[in-house]
Write a protein that holds these residues in place. Structure first.
Motif, short mmCIF file in Angstrom:
data_model
loop_
_atom_site.label_atom_id
_atom_site.label_comp_id
_atom_site.label_asym_id
_atom_site.label_seq_id
_atom_site.Cartn_x
_atom_site.Cartn_y
_atom_site.Cartn_z
N ASP A 99 -37.00 -25.98 -55.64
CA ASP A 99 -36.18 -25.36 -54.60
C ASP A 99 -35.84 -23.92 -54.97
O ASP A 99 -35.86 -23.02 -54.13
CB ASP A 99 -34.89 -26.16 -54.39
N LEU A 100 -35.50 -23.71 -56.23
CA LEU A 100 -35.11 -22.38 -56.70
C LEU A 100 -36.27 -21.40 -56.56
O LEU A 100 -36.12 -20.29 -56.03
CB LEU A 100 -34.68 -22.48 -58.16
N GLU A 101 -37.45 -21.81 -56.99
CA GLU A 101 -38.62 -20.92 -56.97
C GLU A 101 -39.14 -20.67 -55.56
O GLU A 101 -39.78 -19.65 -55.31
CB GLU A 101 -39.72 -21.50 -57.85
N ARG A 102 -38.85 -21.57 -54.64
CA ARG A 102 -39.31 -21.41 -53.26
C ARG A 102 -38.27 -20.74 -52.37
O ARG A 102 -38.45 -20.64 -51.15
CB ARG A 102 -39.72 -22.77 -52.69
N PHE B 68 -32.06 -18.98 -62.38
CA PHE B 68 -33.48 -18.66 -62.23
C PHE B 68 -34.12 -18.38 -63.58
O PHE B 68 -35.29 -18.67 -63.79
CB PHE B 68 -33.68 -17.46 -61.30
N ALA B 69 -33.34 -17.86 -64.51
CA ALA B 69 -33.89 -17.59 -65.84
C ALA B 69 -34.39 -18.86 -66.53
O ALA B 69 -35.27 -18.79 -67.40
CB ALA B 69 -32.85 -16.90 -66.72
N ASP B 70 -33.87 -20.03 -66.14
CA ASP B 70 -34.35 -21.29 -66.72
C ASP B 70 -35.84 -21.47 -66.45
O ASP B 70 -36.57 -22.02 -67.28
CB ASP B 70 -33.58 -22.48 -66.13
N THR B 71 -36.30 -21.00 -65.30
CA THR B 71 -37.71 -21.16 -64.96
C THR B 71 -38.59 -20.28 -65.84
O THR B 71 -39.76 -20.58 -66.06
CB THR B 71 -37.98 -20.83 -63.48
N TYR B 72 -38.03 -19.17 -66.35
CA TYR B 72 -38.81 -18.29 -67.22
C TYR B 72 -39.20 -19.01 -68.51
O TYR B 72 -40.31 -18.84 -69.03
CB TYR B 72 -38.03 -17.03 -67.57
N ASP C 115 -45.62 -25.92 -64.52
CA ASP C 115 -44.89 -26.17 -63.28
C ASP C 115 -43.70 -27.09 -63.55
O ASP C 115 -43.57 -27.66 -64.64
CB ASP C 115 -45.83 -26.80 -62.26
N PRO C 116 -42.83 -27.29 -62.56
CA PRO C 116 -41.66 -28.15 -62.76
C PRO C 116 -41.99 -29.55 -63.25
O PRO C 116 -41.16 -30.20 -63.91
CB PRO C 116 -41.01 -28.18 -61.37
N SER D 160 -39.79 -12.21 -59.35
CA SER D 160 -41.16 -12.14 -58.83
C SER D 160 -42.16 -11.77 -59.90
O SER D 160 -43.36 -11.62 -59.62
CB SER D 160 -41.24 -11.11 -57.70
N GLY D 161 -41.71 -11.62 -61.13
CA GLY D 161 -42.58 -11.22 -62.23
C GLY D 161 -42.05 -9.96 -62.89
O GLY D 161 -41.18 -9.27 -62.36
#
Length: 324
Positions: A310-313, A42-46, A12-13, A241-242
């Motif tokens: 914030d990005l993921e939500r 968003f790719a940073d979260t991957y 998680d973050p 979303s996956g």
């Protein structure tokens, strides 16, 4: 000493840490850059979640803009003091300064600030290859774009309008629908209350669209196929979303001889000449005011965890930057 965001385990973050980082001097073919703005994608979260593998511990981020502080041996075309931007380099953009390969750099023209560059380099080049390289589009064509109020979406729709291409955009709320329309969407579907494929068929007199641009992935894949016209193309360029489900080739045949591609920006800017051509087209539109780059969220770099939440939500609209 520089500061950087790093993570030591996927998750998680909260796994993100703000810590001191030794930068050092650039070696052959390298530069040291002081960041003035860092792109949030968003790719940073991957990478943070482990969807994209990274050798740990690792830095984060692949997009930023700033000023060159030192240039290593063998670097041509760049000098100390130059303003540059980049995307797709090794992880580590979430930092106040770093050493990195000069081959990743794009020089910034006067009139484009580092903050604007950090907000648009990845998104703008993504829009460029989607519209100018994947499928030849003609004026009057209608396409479907998911996440039309996102960072790529707002640039894509403005660029599509310049080409005379109509965009049906999907968004999650009426607020985002208004933003998407203001940036060029011909029609907007609020997917939280409307069935996307059915609405697309209504808007196209039952034919469907020749191309769907889908950055969402798993939850939108089936609906994207259902929205395509015969011999249509689904461009899966993201997986918010996956990952997309396994593809059954016979299913593509019975749905109308459909095509599916999963492109990556890195393969469309690997050739320096092609990258320069796409970047110049993007810069020309921005400098002329034909494409507006609006930064709707700014976060301190040390608040990267909050930015990721914030990005993921789905709390962000358009482009966001991290400020060192």
């Amino acid at each position: 000493m520089a500061k950087a965001v790093r993570f030591y385990q996927a998750g998680d973050p909260e796994v993100l840490r703000w810590e001191a980082a030794e930068v050092g001097d650039p070696g052959p073919g390298e530069v040291r850059i002081r960041h003035e703005a860092v792109g949030l994608n968003f790719a940073d979260t991957y990478f943070r979640t482990g969807l994209y593998p990274a050798e740990l511990p690792a830095g984060l981020g692949v997009e930023a803009a700033g000023v060159l502080e030192a240039v290593g041996p063998g670097v041509d075309g760049f000098s100390v003091g130059d303003r540059v931007t980049y995307t797709g380099s090794p992880l580590g953009a979430y930092s106040t300064a770093r050493v990195m390969p000069a081959a990743s750099l794009i020089g910034l023209p006067d009139g484009i600030t580092c903050e604007t560059a950090a907000a648009m380099t990845m998104r703008g080049l993504t829009s460029a290859y989607l519209l100018r390289r994947i499928r030849t589009l003609q004026a009057g064509d209608t396409v479907l774009l998911h996440a039309a109020a996102g960072g790529v979406g707002l640039i894509f729709t403005q660029w599509a309008r310049l080409l005379g291409v109509n965009v049906i955009g999907t968004v999650s709320s009426d607020v985002k629908a208004a933003v998407a329309r203001a940036h060029g969407c011909t029609e907007v579907i609020v997917y939280t209350r409307e069935d996307v494929p059915s609405r697309v068929r209504e808007l196209t007199d039952g034919a469907g669209v020749p191309v769907v641009y889908d950055s969402i992935g798993r939850t939108t894949f089936a609906g994207s196929l259902d929205a395509l016209a015969r011999r249509g193309l689904l461009v899966c360029f993201g997986t918010a979303s996956g990952p997309v489900p396994p593809i059954n080739a016979m299913d593509l045949a019975v749905r109308g001889s459909l095509f599916v591609t999963r492109p990556a920006l890195a393969d469309y800017i690997a050739d320096p000449a092609e990258r320069a051509e796409l970047a110049q087209e993007l810069f020309d539109h921005v400098l002329a005011g034909r494409i507006r780059i609006e930064i709707n969220q700014r976060y301190a770099l040390q608040d990267a965890a909050r930015a990721h939440r914030d990005l993921e939500r789905g709390r962000t609209i358009g482009s966001s930057v991290l400020c060192p």
